[in-house]
Scaffold this motif. Structure first.
Motif, PDB file in Angstrom:
ATOM      1  N   GLU A   1       0.855  -1.024   0.092  1.00 26.52           N
ATOM      2  CA  GLU A   1      -0.275   0.088   0.166  1.00 26.52           C
ATOM      3  C   GLU A   1       0.761   1.151   0.020  1.00 26.52           C
ATOM      4  OE1 GLU A   1      -2.458  -0.207   3.546  1.00 26.52           O
ATOM      5  OE2 GLU A   1      -3.356  -1.989   2.752  1.00 26.52           O
ATOM      6  N   ASP A   2       0.408   2.506  -0.552  1.00 26.97           N
ATOM      7  CA  ASP A   2       0.911   3.481  -0.346  1.00 26.97           C
ATOM      8  C   ASP A   2       1.254   3.945   1.051  1.00 26.97           C
ATOM      9  OD1 ASP A   2       0.530   3.850  -3.169  1.00 26.97           O
ATOM     10  OD2 ASP A   2      -0.615   5.756  -2.994  1.00 26.97           O
ATOM     11  N   ALA A   3       2.332   4.693   1.500  1.00 24.70           N
ATOM     12  CA  ALA A   3       2.660   4.700   2.886  1.00 24.70           C
ATOM     13  C   ALA A   3       3.640   5.964   2.945  1.00 24.70           C
ATOM     14  CB  ALA A   3       3.597   3.662   3.327  1.00 24.70           C
ATOM     15  N   ARG A   4       3.562   6.675   4.180  1.00 27.08           N
ATOM     16  CA  ARG A   4       4.469   7.808   4.312  1.00 27.08           C
ATOM     17  C   ARG A   4       5.366   7.542   5.216  1.00 27.08           C
ATOM     18  NH1 ARG A   4       2.380  12.362   8.388  1.00 27.08           N
ATOM     19  NH2 ARG A   4       0.715  10.481   8.458  1.00 27.08           N
ATOM     20  N   TYR A   5       6.545   8.074   5.105  1.00 26.83           N
ATOM     21  CA  TYR A   5       7.883   7.712   6.055  1.00 26.83           C
ATOM     22  C   TYR A   5       8.504   8.799   6.566  1.00 26.83           C
ATOM     23  CZ  TYR A   5       8.095   2.877   4.011  1.00 26.83           C
ATOM     24  OH  TYR A   5       7.803   1.631   3.804  1.00 26.83           O
ATOM     25  N   ALA A   6       8.810   8.821   7.689  1.00 24.71           N
ATOM     26  CA  ALA A   6       9.589   9.688   8.461  1.00 24.71           C
ATOM     27  C   ALA A   6      10.658   8.915   9.375  1.00 24.71           C
ATOM     28  CB  ALA A   6       8.800  10.414   9.742  1.00 24.71           C
ATOM     29  N   VAL A   7      12.040   9.551   8.863  1.00 21.50           N
ATOM     30  CA  VAL A   7      13.173   8.610   9.364  1.00 21.50           C
ATOM     31  C   VAL A   7      13.997   9.761  10.144  1.00 21.50           C
ATOM     32  CG1 VAL A   7      15.398   7.387   8.529  1.00 21.50           C
ATOM     33  CG2 VAL A   7      13.096   6.773   7.480  1.00 21.50           C
ATOM     34  N   THR A   8      14.581   9.559  11.249  1.00 21.84           N
ATOM     35  CA  THR A   8      15.663  10.096  11.982  1.00 21.84           C
ATOM     36  C   THR A   8      17.146   9.226  11.819  1.00 21.84           C
ATOM     37  OG1 THR A   8      14.119  11.283  13.203  1.00 21.84           O
ATOM     38  CG2 THR A   8      16.517  11.364  14.024  1.00 21.84           C
ATOM     39  N   ILE A   9      17.941   9.827  11.381  1.00 22.01           N
ATOM     40  CA  ILE A   9      19.453   9.088  11.189  1.00 22.01           C
ATOM     41  C   ILE A   9      20.412   9.714  12.417  1.00 22.01           C
ATOM     42  CG2 ILE A   9      21.466   8.696  10.036  1.00 22.01           C
ATOM     43  CD1 ILE A   9      18.827   7.375   8.913  1.00 22.01           C
ATOM     44  N   ALA A  10      20.713   9.120  13.317  1.00 25.73           N
ATOM     45  CA  ALA A  10      21.856   9.718  14.545  1.00 25.73           C
ATOM     46  C   ALA A  10      22.998   9.554  13.828  1.00 25.73           C
ATOM     47  CB  ALA A  10      21.720   8.575  15.704  1.00 25.73           C
ATOM     48  N   ILE A  11      23.791  10.684  14.077  1.00 25.15           N
ATOM     49  CA  ILE A  11      25.070  10.876  13.688  1.00 25.15           C
ATOM     50  C   ILE A  11      26.074  10.845  14.974  1.00 25.15           C
ATOM     51  CG2 ILE A  11      26.764  12.559  12.616  1.00 25.15           C
ATOM     52  CD1 ILE A  11      24.369  13.610  11.304  1.00 25.15           C
ATOM     53  N   LYS A  12      27.155  10.065  15.005  1.00 26.04           N
ATOM     54  CA  LYS A  12      28.055  10.034  16.226  1.00 26.04           C
ATOM     55  C   LYS A  12      29.347  10.581  15.610  1.00 26.04           C
ATOM     56  CE  LYS A  12      25.128   6.617  18.322  1.00 26.04           C
ATOM     57  NZ  LYS A  12      25.176   5.190  18.880  1.00 26.04           N
ATOM     58  N   ASP A  13      30.158  10.942  16.529  1.00 29.84           N
ATOM     59  CA  ASP A  13      31.627  11.262  16.049  1.00 29.84           C
ATOM     60  C   ASP A  13      32.571  10.068  16.168  1.00 29.84           C
ATOM     61  OD1 ASP A  13      32.181  10.955  18.936  1.00 29.84           O
ATOM     62  OD2 ASP A  13      32.126  13.148  19.150  1.00 29.84           O
ATOM     63  N   ALA A  14      33.788  10.202  16.182  1.00 28.11           N
ATOM     64  CA  ALA A  14      34.782   9.230  16.081  1.00 28.11           C
ATOM     65  C   ALA A  14      34.844   8.467  17.240  1.00 28.11           C
ATOM     66  CB  ALA A  14      36.067   9.830  15.708  1.00 28.11           C
ATOM     67  N   ASP A  15      34.292   9.226  18.619  1.00 30.75           N
ATOM     68  CA  ASP A  15      34.234   8.688  19.894  1.00 30.75           C
ATOM     69  C   ASP A  15      32.950   7.903  20.185  1.00 30.75           C
ATOM     70  OD1 ASP A  15      37.003   9.633  20.313  1.00 30.75           O
ATOM     71  OD2 ASP A  15      36.169  11.468  21.104  1.00 30.75           O
ATOM     72  N   GLY A  16      31.980   8.057  19.028  1.00 30.71           N
ATOM     73  CA  GLY A  16      30.785   7.323  19.485  1.00 30.71           C
ATOM     74  C   GLY A  16      29.793   8.075  20.029  1.00 30.71           C
ATOM     75  N   LYS A  17      30.250   9.592  20.287  1.00 34.58           N
ATOM     76  CA  LYS A  17      29.415  10.183  20.887  1.00 34.58           C
ATOM     77  C   LYS A  17      28.472  11.014  19.895  1.00 34.58           C
ATOM     78  CE  LYS A  17      29.586  14.903  23.071  1.00 34.58           C
ATOM     79  NZ  LYS A  17      30.272  16.024  23.055  1.00 34.58           N
ATOM     80  N   ALA A  18      27.175  11.041  20.432  1.00 35.97           N
ATOM     81  CA  ALA A  18      26.162  11.721  19.662  1.00 35.97           C
ATOM     82  C   ALA A  18      26.398  12.915  19.366  1.00 35.97           C
ATOM     83  CB  ALA A  18      24.575  11.815  20.526  1.00 35.97           C
ATOM     84  N   SER A  19      26.253  13.167  17.921  1.00 31.67           N
ATOM     85  CA  SER A  19      26.854  14.638  17.305  1.00 31.67           C
ATOM     86  C   SER A  19      25.731  15.271  16.328  1.00 31.67           C
ATOM     87  CB  SER A  19      28.145  14.405  16.995  1.00 31.67           C
ATOM     88  OG  SER A  19      29.205  13.914  17.611  1.00 31.67           O
ATOM     89  N   GLY A  20      24.713  14.805  16.534  1.00 32.43           N
ATOM     90  CA  GLY A  20      23.625  15.455  15.739  1.00 32.43           C
ATOM     91  C   GLY A  20      22.542  14.334  15.024  1.00 32.43           C
ATOM     92  N   GLU A  21      21.807  15.038  13.888  1.00 33.48           N
ATOM     93  CA  GLU A  21      20.655  14.042  13.396  1.00 33.48           C
ATOM     94  C   GLU A  21      20.600  14.442  11.886  1.00 33.48           C
ATOM     95  OE1 GLU A  21      17.937  13.576  16.582  1.00 33.48           O
ATOM     96  OE2 GLU A  21      16.706  15.239  15.560  1.00 33.48           O
ATOM     97  N   ALA A  22      20.049  13.856  11.349  1.00 38.32           N
ATOM     98  CA  ALA A  22      19.578  14.003   9.952  1.00 38.32           C
ATOM     99  C   ALA A  22      18.184  13.540   9.687  1.00 38.32           C
ATOM    100  CB  ALA A  22      20.364  13.488   8.796  1.00 38.32           C
ATOM    101  N   LEU A  23      17.229  14.300   9.068  1.00 43.57           N
ATOM    102  CA  LEU A  23      15.976  13.969   9.211  1.00 43.57           C
ATOM    103  C   LEU A  23      15.514  13.842   7.671  1.00 43.57           C
ATOM    104  CD1 LEU A  23      14.703  16.438  11.524  1.00 43.57           C
ATOM    105  CD2 LEU A  23      15.175  14.391  11.833  1.00 43.57           C
TER     106      LEU A  23
END
Length: 140
Positions: A79-101
């Motif tokens: 069926e037709d669908a709508r998607y909403a996705v959040t991508i977690a961005i982490k730095d080299a140390d694995g620390k959360a550093s932002g996101e992309a939508l």
């Protein structure tokens, strides 16, 4: 009468105390799917894996000022669908550093959309990206 009042007060107190704390949820913990199941799986089966399987991070790059993430989203339903996705961005140390939508209001069954999305925060050095949240909703 006093016993009922005490029971109500206890219930209100219990709800208040449980609502006060907020636990950090692991990435992907709120991946949800709404609408009818189309895979033939019973309604009690967890649909989270199905929605997460529709999203792939194909590129995660921080060579520019703003991280650039390329994702591929495929509507695996009938069926037709709508998607909403959040991508977690982490730095080299694995620390959360932002996101992309990513958001797409209508995807046909079997349709694949590949899109480059910017991160919301500049990050220097190597980054890693993972699907933090993915939702499949009825189309608009």
């Amino acid at each position: 009468m006093k016993r009922t009042t005490a029971g109500v007060l206890f219930a209100v107190l219990a709800l208040t105390l449980t609502a006060c704390g907020e636990e950090k949820q692991p990435a992907g913990s709120d991946v949800v799917q709404t609408g009818a199941a189309t895979s033939g799986a019973p309604a009690s089966a967890a649909p989270e894996a199905d929605v997460a399987a529709d999203v792939k991070v194909t590129k995660c790059d921080s060579n520019s000022y703003t991280p650039k993430i390329t994702i591929e989203v495929t509507n695996s339903t009938g069926e037709d669908a709508r998607y909403a996705v959040t991508i977690a961005i982490k730095d080299a140390d694995g620390k959360a550093s932002g996101e992309a939508l990513f958001a797409k209001n209508r995807m046909r069954p079997g349709q694949t959309v590949t899109e480059e999305i910017p991160g919301d925060t500049p990050v220097k050095g190597k980054i890693t990206c993972e699907v933090a949240r993915a939702k499949r909703l009825p189309p608009k």
